[in-house]
Scaffold this active site. Structure first.
Site, PDB file in Angstrom:
ATOM      1  N   LYS A  56       0.794  -1.243   0.106  1.00 12.41           N
ATOM      2  CA  LYS A  56      -0.101  -0.013   0.064  1.00 12.41           C
ATOM      3  C   LYS A  56       0.822   1.172   0.006  1.00 12.41           C
ATOM      4  O   LYS A  56       1.499   1.677   0.897  1.00 12.41           O
ATOM      5  CB  LYS A  56      -0.907  -0.030   1.235  1.00 12.41           C
ATOM      6  N   GLU A  74      10.286   1.544  10.047  1.00  8.70           N
ATOM      7  CA  GLU A  74      11.452   2.707   9.787  1.00  8.70           C
ATOM      8  C   GLU A  74      10.657   3.961   9.974  1.00  8.70           C
ATOM      9  O   GLU A  74       9.773   4.405   9.183  1.00  8.70           O
ATOM     10  CB  GLU A  74      12.036   2.624   8.382  1.00  8.70           C
ATOM     11  N   CYS A 113      13.420  11.555   6.536  1.00  8.84           N
ATOM     12  CA  CYS A 113      13.524  10.967   7.969  1.00  8.84           C
ATOM     13  C   CYS A 113      15.147  11.235   8.278  1.00  8.84           C
ATOM     14  O   CYS A 113      15.387  11.159   9.485  1.00  8.84           O
ATOM     15  CB  CYS A 113      13.298   9.418   7.925  1.00  8.84           C
ATOM     16  N   GLU A 145       9.806  15.909  14.960  1.00  9.22           N
ATOM     17  CA  GLU A 145      10.031  15.947  13.797  1.00  9.22           C
ATOM     18  C   GLU A 145       9.528  16.982  12.715  1.00  9.22           C
ATOM     19  O   GLU A 145       8.409  16.901  12.732  1.00  9.22           O
ATOM     20  CB  GLU A 145      10.005  14.557  13.092  1.00  9.22           C
TER      21      GLU A 145
HETATM   22  O1  TXE Z   1       2.499   9.807   7.725  1.00  6.55           O
HETATM   23  P1  TXE Z   1       2.040   8.511   8.169  1.00  6.55           P
HETATM   24  P2  TXE Z   1       2.038  10.988   7.119  1.00  6.55           P
HETATM   25  C1  TXE Z   1       6.541  11.581   9.398  1.00  6.55           C
HETATM   26  C2  TXE Z   1       6.854  13.057   9.340  1.00  6.55           C
HETATM   27  C3  TXE Z   1       5.502  13.658   8.743  1.00  6.55           C
HETATM   28  C4  TXE Z   1       4.345  12.644   9.535  1.00  6.55           C
HETATM   29  C5  TXE Z   1       3.133  12.379   9.052  1.00  6.55           C
HETATM   30  O2  TXE Z   1       7.145  13.713  10.672  1.00  6.55           O
HETATM   31  O3  TXE Z   1       5.153  14.780   8.814  1.00  6.55           O
HETATM   32  O4  TXE Z   1       5.296  11.506   9.650  1.00  6.55           O
HETATM   33  O5  TXE Z   1       3.321  11.985   7.714  1.00  6.55           O
HETATM   34  C6  TXE Z   1      -0.223   4.911   6.143  1.00  6.55           C
HETATM   35  N1  TXE Z   1      -2.744   1.825   9.384  1.00  6.55           N
HETATM   36  N2  TXE Z   1       7.026  10.729   8.284  1.00  6.55           N
HETATM   37  O6  TXE Z   1       0.921  11.398   7.756  1.00  6.55           O
HETATM   38  O7  TXE Z   1       0.356   8.928   8.505  1.00  6.55           O
HETATM   39  C7  TXE Z   1      -0.222   6.001   5.043  1.00  6.55           C
HETATM   40  O8  TXE Z   1      -1.485   5.759   4.553  1.00  6.55           O
HETATM   41  C8  TXE Z   1      -1.941   1.570   8.481  1.00  6.55           C
HETATM   42  C9  TXE Z   1       8.447  10.174   8.518  1.00  6.55           C
HETATM   43  O9  TXE Z   1       2.175  10.888   5.614  1.00  6.55           O
HETATM   44  O10 TXE Z   1       2.715   7.597   8.991  1.00  6.55           O
HETATM   45  C10 TXE Z   1       1.064   6.094   4.246  1.00  6.55           C
HETATM   46  O11 TXE Z   1       0.956   4.901   3.393  1.00  6.55           O
HETATM   47  N3  TXE Z   1      -1.207   2.395   7.677  1.00  6.55           N
HETATM   48  C11 TXE Z   1       8.336   9.143   7.541  1.00  6.55           C
HETATM   49  C12 TXE Z   1       1.888   5.574   5.700  1.00  6.55           C
HETATM   50  O12 TXE Z   1       1.229   4.702   6.513  1.00  6.55           O
HETATM   51  C13 TXE Z   1      -1.682   3.753   7.791  1.00  6.55           C
HETATM   52  C14 TXE Z   1       7.872   9.408   6.029  1.00  6.55           C
HETATM   53  C15 TXE Z   1       2.917   6.753   5.979  1.00  6.55           C
HETATM   54  O13 TXE Z   1       1.801   7.830   6.651  1.00  6.55           O
HETATM   55  C16 TXE Z   1      -2.327   4.127   8.942  1.00  6.55           C
HETATM   56  C17 TXE Z   1       6.643   9.974   6.194  1.00  6.55           C
HETATM   57  C18 TXE Z   1      -2.878   3.290   9.778  1.00  6.55           C
HETATM   58  N4  TXE Z   1      -3.606   3.490  10.693  1.00  6.55           N
HETATM   59  C19 TXE Z   1       6.351  10.580   7.357  1.00  6.55           C
HETATM   60  N5  TXE Z   1      -2.402   5.297   8.635  1.00  6.55           N
HETATM   61  C20 TXE Z   1       9.898   8.431   7.486  1.00  6.55           C
HETATM   62  N6  TXE Z   1      10.187   7.568   8.049  1.00  6.55           N
HETATM   63  O14 TXE Z   1      10.686   8.739   6.422  1.00  6.55           O
HETATM   64  C21 TXE Z   1      -1.540   5.730   7.930  1.00  6.55           C
HETATM   65  N7  TXE Z   1      -1.150   4.665   7.393  1.00  6.55           N
END
Ligand code: TXE
Length: 517
Positions: A189, A264, A298, A396
């Protein structure tokens, strides 16, 4: 005012339409709803994907389960699996421009940078293809003459892979080829904001000869599709990259069915600059470290810890170079920093700067969005006078915002470096061997760069301590993580060890004779 070229020949006239990949076939979502993606730099609709529902996720999981339990993927010789991964790498290179453009249009990152990410991703598919050929267990011949112990590594099973929007193609390529190399099957996904290049990868995998069901791709929201994948009992392992908050939720839900997890998550990575460093190299790395991918990374070096005796001049130079960073249209080849992923996220980034200023920090540069003809762009921002308890020093921000703190001693620098819940990476800049080694040994982070920053190699493991995650990607460990261990204990020769002792030479009605060897 930033100019945005709406007549650029690479901007699509109509959005590209995608389907879901389930069991080797492209289909629309069961409820026929869609997600539309608008380019964050151009405000132009660029992609339309199906908005999958729980039923779509379940169909994909059933397909991946069947492809695992019946095969053929897990049962193929490693050489055959490797050949498919190598073909995929070739096709990724053939379609590199298309993939890079999709990531640029959907994410807002510079096209020149996206091209580098696609090339790096192709390398990961090749590296995984090599690992596939060398995955093996261990034999124990030291257990006595009557016993051979063999520890075999079997593919883990069905892997649910959930990816974010910041490096869409690179991050799926840090996971899927390694899972496939190990013989697993997958349900993927991608982020609902940047699913395009992952769906093109689906086309590539079919063309490369991946059997139906070995990799399924379901687009849609995390709450619907992602959560269904995490809950489902037929999934054996979750490989997730995203926020720490969703990561924690995912681990908690996965615990209900005791799935393996690989997480990660975020980072608040420090770059420690000591007075004796090559300051020319350090300042360039500090600027690169915070503005690369608009800070939506990240591994971003979002905290500068600088030794007090050079802090004034070093910071002046950071500010001067930050002012010169070319921010703008990601399709312009001169651009180094493109657009911010979403309006909400831009607001969140600005909020961190406003709060830091209200708490007494000094905004030396930027601090707010840039005026642009279209899209959403954040000014390169340097915030000095930050203290460790401020949110900008601990959380972050995920934007082009550098928080600057000062230190006097190595001890103090290490304490500051370890002062957040995160532990993904760090940079240390010093010409002194002892300073570098002491800091590297004491910083709690998955990667410590010494006199360099944010370099990456397929061979080297990547992942975090503490709230930055669980497990490691890349390197040999990446493929091993997608295997399960089975122990075979094999007796050889006649038995000499009876639970109920038997007399030497005693006859048994079963026809055997007790023997002592
Ligand atoms: O991340 P999400 P978001 C951090 C960064 C950013 C913050 C929010 O600080 O500002 O996260 O970003 C899926 N069950 N990083 O909102 O929500 C979602 O659809 C299962 C750091 O975009 O964590 C997407 O595919 N999956 C990071 C993925 O999780 C779920 C990179 C990431 O989304 C879900 C991105 C659920 N309940 C953001 N809810 C890094 N480590 O590099 C969401 N998702």
């Amino acid at each position: 005012m930033l100019a945005i070229d709406l007549k650029h020949p690479l901007l699509p006239r109509t959005p590209r339409q995608f389907g879901l990949l389930i069991d080797g076939k492209w289909r629309s979502a069961q409820e026929e709803k869609v997600v539309e993606r608008t380019s964050p730099a151009h405000d132009v609709r660029v992609s339309v994907y199906p908005s999958g529902e729980v039923a779509d996720a379940e169909a994909a999981i059933v397909s991946a389960r069947r492809a695992f339990d019946i095969g053929p993927w897990p049962k193929l010789k490693a050489a055959e699996r490797s050949r498919v991964l190598l073909r995929a790498a070739d096709l990724i290179e053939q379609r590199a421009e298309e993939l890079a453009l999709l990531d640029t249009l959907e994410n807002g990152k510079p096209l020149t940078q996206a091209r580098g990410e696609i090339a790096g991703a192709a390398d990961l598919w090749r590296y995984a293809a090599c690992l596939a050929r060398d995955l093996h267990g261990d034999a124990y011949t030291n257990l006595g003459p009557a016993m051979l112990g063999v520890v075999v590594r079997e593919p883990m099973g069905v892997i649910a892979i959930i990816t974010p929007w910041n490096f869409p193609f690179l991050i799926i390529s840090q996971k899927l080829p390694f899972a496939l190399a190990a013989g697993c099957t997958a349900v993927v996904k991608p982020s609902e904001l940047t699913s395009g290049s992952t769906l093109v990868l689906g086309e590539i995998l079919l063309e490369a000869g991946l059997p139906p069901g070995a990799a399924n791709i379901v687009t849609g929201s995390g709450r619907q599709v992602g959560a269904a994948m995490v809950r489902h009992p037929a999934v054996d392992m979750i490989s997730f990259t995203g926020s720490t908050a969703v990561g924690k939720m995912t681990v908690a839900t996965a615990a209900e069915t005791l799935k393996r997890v690989s997480m990660e998550l975020g980072g608040k990575n420090p770059q420690l600059v000591f007075a004796d460093a090559d300051l020319e190299a350090a300042v360039d790395a500090v600027v690169f470290g915070i503005y690369f991918n608009a800070g939506e990374c990240c591994n971003s070096g979002s905290r500068l810890l600088v030794q007090r005796e050079i802090a004034g001049t070093f910071l002046d130079e950071v500010v001067a170079r930050s002012r010169a960073v070319p921010v703008g249209d990601p399709l312009d080849e001169r651009t180094k920093v493109g657009a911010i992923i979403s309006a909400d996220h831009l607001g969140k980034i600005e909020g961190y700067v406003t709060d830091a200023a209200a708490a007494g920090a000094e905004v030396r540069l930027g601090g707010q969005r840039l005026a642009a003809e279209r899209g959403r762009f954040m000014a390169p921002t340097v915030v000095a006078g930050v203290s460790p308890e401020m949110a900008i020093a601990r959380e972050e921000v995920f934007g082009p915002v550098l928080a600057v703190l000062t230190f006097d001693t190595v001890e103090e620098a290490v304490t500051l470096a370890n002062g957040t819940g995160y532990g993904l990476s760090a940079g240390v800049w010093s010409r002194d061997y002892d300073t570098c080694q002491t800091a590297a040994a004491r910083i709690r982070a998955g990667t410590v760069w010494l006199n360099t920053f944010m370099e990456g190699f397929a061979e080297l493991p990547f992942g975090g301590f503490g709230e930055s995650g669980i497990g490691r990607e890349l390197g040999r460990h990446a493929a091993l993580d997608y295997t399960e261990i089975k122990t075979l204990q094999m007796h050889r020769g006649p038995r000499s060890d009876w639970w109920l002792p038997r007399a030497q030479g005693a006859q048994s009605p079963l026809g055997s004779q007790a023997t002592l060897s």
